[in-house]
Structure formats: C-alpha cells, structure tokens
Design an enzyme around this catalytic site. Sequence first.
Site, PDB file in Angstrom:
ATOM      1  N   THR A   1     102.302  71.798  30.792  1.00  0.00           N
ATOM      2  CA  THR A   1     103.691  71.291  29.208  1.00  0.00           C
ATOM      3  C   THR A   1     103.403  69.703  28.529  1.00  0.00           C
ATOM      4  O   THR A   1     103.056  69.848  26.939  1.00  0.00           O
ATOM      5  CB  THR A   1     105.016  71.355  29.878  1.00  0.00           C
ATOM      6  OG1 THR A   1     104.910  72.575  30.093  1.00  0.00           O
ATOM      7  CG2 THR A   1     106.101  71.578  28.759  1.00  0.00           C
TER       8      THR A   1
ATOM      9  N   LYS B   1     110.451  68.230  32.397  1.00  0.00           N
ATOM     10  CA  LYS B   1     109.486  68.535  31.744  1.00  0.00           C
ATOM     11  C   LYS B   1     109.256  69.365  30.325  1.00  0.00           C
ATOM     12  O   LYS B   1     108.186  67.925  30.022  1.00  0.00           O
ATOM     13  CB  LYS B   1     108.326  69.465  32.570  1.00  0.00           C
ATOM     14  CG  LYS B   1     108.676  71.436  32.360  1.00  0.00           C
ATOM     15  CD  LYS B   1     107.885  71.637  31.424  1.00  0.00           C
ATOM     16  CE  LYS B   1     108.238  73.178  31.473  1.00  0.00           C
ATOM     17  NZ  LYS B   1     107.612  73.935  30.013  1.00  0.00           N
TER      18      LYS B   1
END
Length: 338
Positions: free
Chosen positions: A253, A196
């Site tokens: 994120t 991620k």
Amino acid sequence: MKIIVLGAGAWGTALAVSAAANPQAGHAVTLWARDAALVQGMRLARVNQRYLPGHPLPDSLSLSSQPLADVVAGLSAFDMVVVATPMAGLRDMLSQLAGATVPVAWLCKGFEASVQGQFGLLGHEVQAQVAPRMQAGVLSGPSFAQEVASGHPTALVAASAHTKVRDALVAAFHSPSLRVYANDDVVGVEVGGAVKNVLAIATGLCDGLQLGLNARAALITRGLAEISRLGLALGAKADTFMGLSGLGDLVLTATGDLSRNRKVGLALARGQSLSDAVNELGHVAEGVYSARTVLQRAQHLGVPMPITHSVVDLLDGKLQPAQAVSALMGRGPATEGA
C-alpha cells in the site's frame, strides 16, 4: 461452495470474479449490490464498469440486487457470506446479518469513525457489539483488486477465532492464483490492515515531495514499528506484523501505484486540497477516514505514533506537506526500539 458477496465495489467484485473463475472449485458465486442500476449494467455488459472496468465477469457469476431483507432471509442457502462494504457500512450490514448461521467475513480495512467522544472500533469489535453470536472473521492482506481479478499471484490471510470460519474462507477463495493462509490473530490482522492505510498517505507524501528512496525506506520501517506498538497494546501477536497483513500489506500500500491512500499523499504533495484529492479517486481511501481514530486509540493507550500524528495534522490542515516532514525529522534522538 455457495458463496454470496455483499457489495459490488472493486474489491468485492474482484474476489467474486476470482472465486467464480476457479475451475477446480466449482463454486456457485453470487455478487449482490444495493444499486439496481449498477447490477443491470453488469448484467448487460458483463463487466463492473463503475468500479472494476476492463475485467470481464465470468458467465458463471450470478448477479443480484434483490432487497437485502430477502437476501438475509435466504442466507441458509449459502455456505459463506462475504461483506464487501466500506468500513462505514459494516455496522449496519452486520446488524442485519446478526442471525446468520453460516460463516460471515468482511473485507474492509480500517477503524469505524468515532461517535460522540467514543472510540471508533475495528471490525471484530463492531461485530462483538451488534452480532456477538456470529461465527465471523476477516479476509485481509496485500492485494489490489485489479490484480486479483486478472488472476495475478496473490496471498491473503483468513483471520478468525473460529476454525469453521477460517476453513470456509480458505475453501472459498484459495485457488491456483490466490493463496489463503489461516490465522487466529484477528486483532493483529485488523490493526495491520487499518494502520497501513494511514502510513501509505505519509509515504505518498514523501514520494510526492521527492525526498528519495532512503526516506521512503525509513518511513515504511518506522511505520511498521507504529503498527506493531498499537497492535500489541490491543492484544495482538507480534509475529502477525511480520506477515502478510503487517509488513506485506504495508509495503504494497505504501509503494504500489494502484494504492488509493498513496495517491492521496501524492496529491497533497502536489498542493491539491484533501477534498479534491478524495474526489479525484472516485473510490474510498480508508486511511483518510480512519487516521483520526487510529490516533485516538493510540493516545488513549499511551502508544506513541508520530507518523500517524503528522498525517492527522496534515489532513486537518494544521500542517502543510513540507511542515509535516519537518515535524518528523525534527524529533529528538531515540533508540530504535522506542
């Protein structure tokens, strides 16, 4: 519980603050740092001005900069050891903790840098090499240090093959503001946490180029497909990627303004060099360092990861920001499951 957190960066400090400030638990928490000057500054100001300014340290939080060898020698006095170093420091730290008889967990997300043509490894793979008998795991999930230190509602995942470690992590950090879920899929949790970061760079680039919300949604969705493909190839469970350490961590994120990796993508979109973007952060952006290793592992397994590939080419200077987007949009038609 008696808990020691090894590493006083933003995330290690935030978790130490959260555990020490939990009135219901009554934990005895120690925050350790190698840098004696940093620890002395925290003692005087009762705040980690370098890494987590604006968040007072509870009076109950103990601080230490004693030699690591002395800390290791006294580990039996603790119920939980938390390693809060960046990924680059995990191997050395776990090597020194190899004889620990209490549960150990790490917080870092990413792949170790590849060395001499060998693949960079995930945290649990590093631990299997240097401390195979250790009862260990990882604490991960969608979380910004500043919000955890402020007591904002947060949910994390305690992942380990050992029930003892999962239970210890839940007991150490579960609180009225921090919910900790147990999971035995260490591979899936670590893959989600590592990849991620790379995809957040791509999303920051997308937003920095003002490509719109449609493009952001497409990028996040296809990014999740890349995470899932790599994770399944490494032996993860599919359900993990629809949970906190997969979809949850990716969304946070990729879209959160506090995300370091997203900030790198935004900076590159503005025309900044990679070195300037990283230096401006003042903190580690793991996606910058693990992107190449993610791609290497995927290519070795025959797993297509076009977004990751474009990020690597961007970081290596082979593509300019607009060219990276064009490379992705110019791919041929495919079914959604491909």
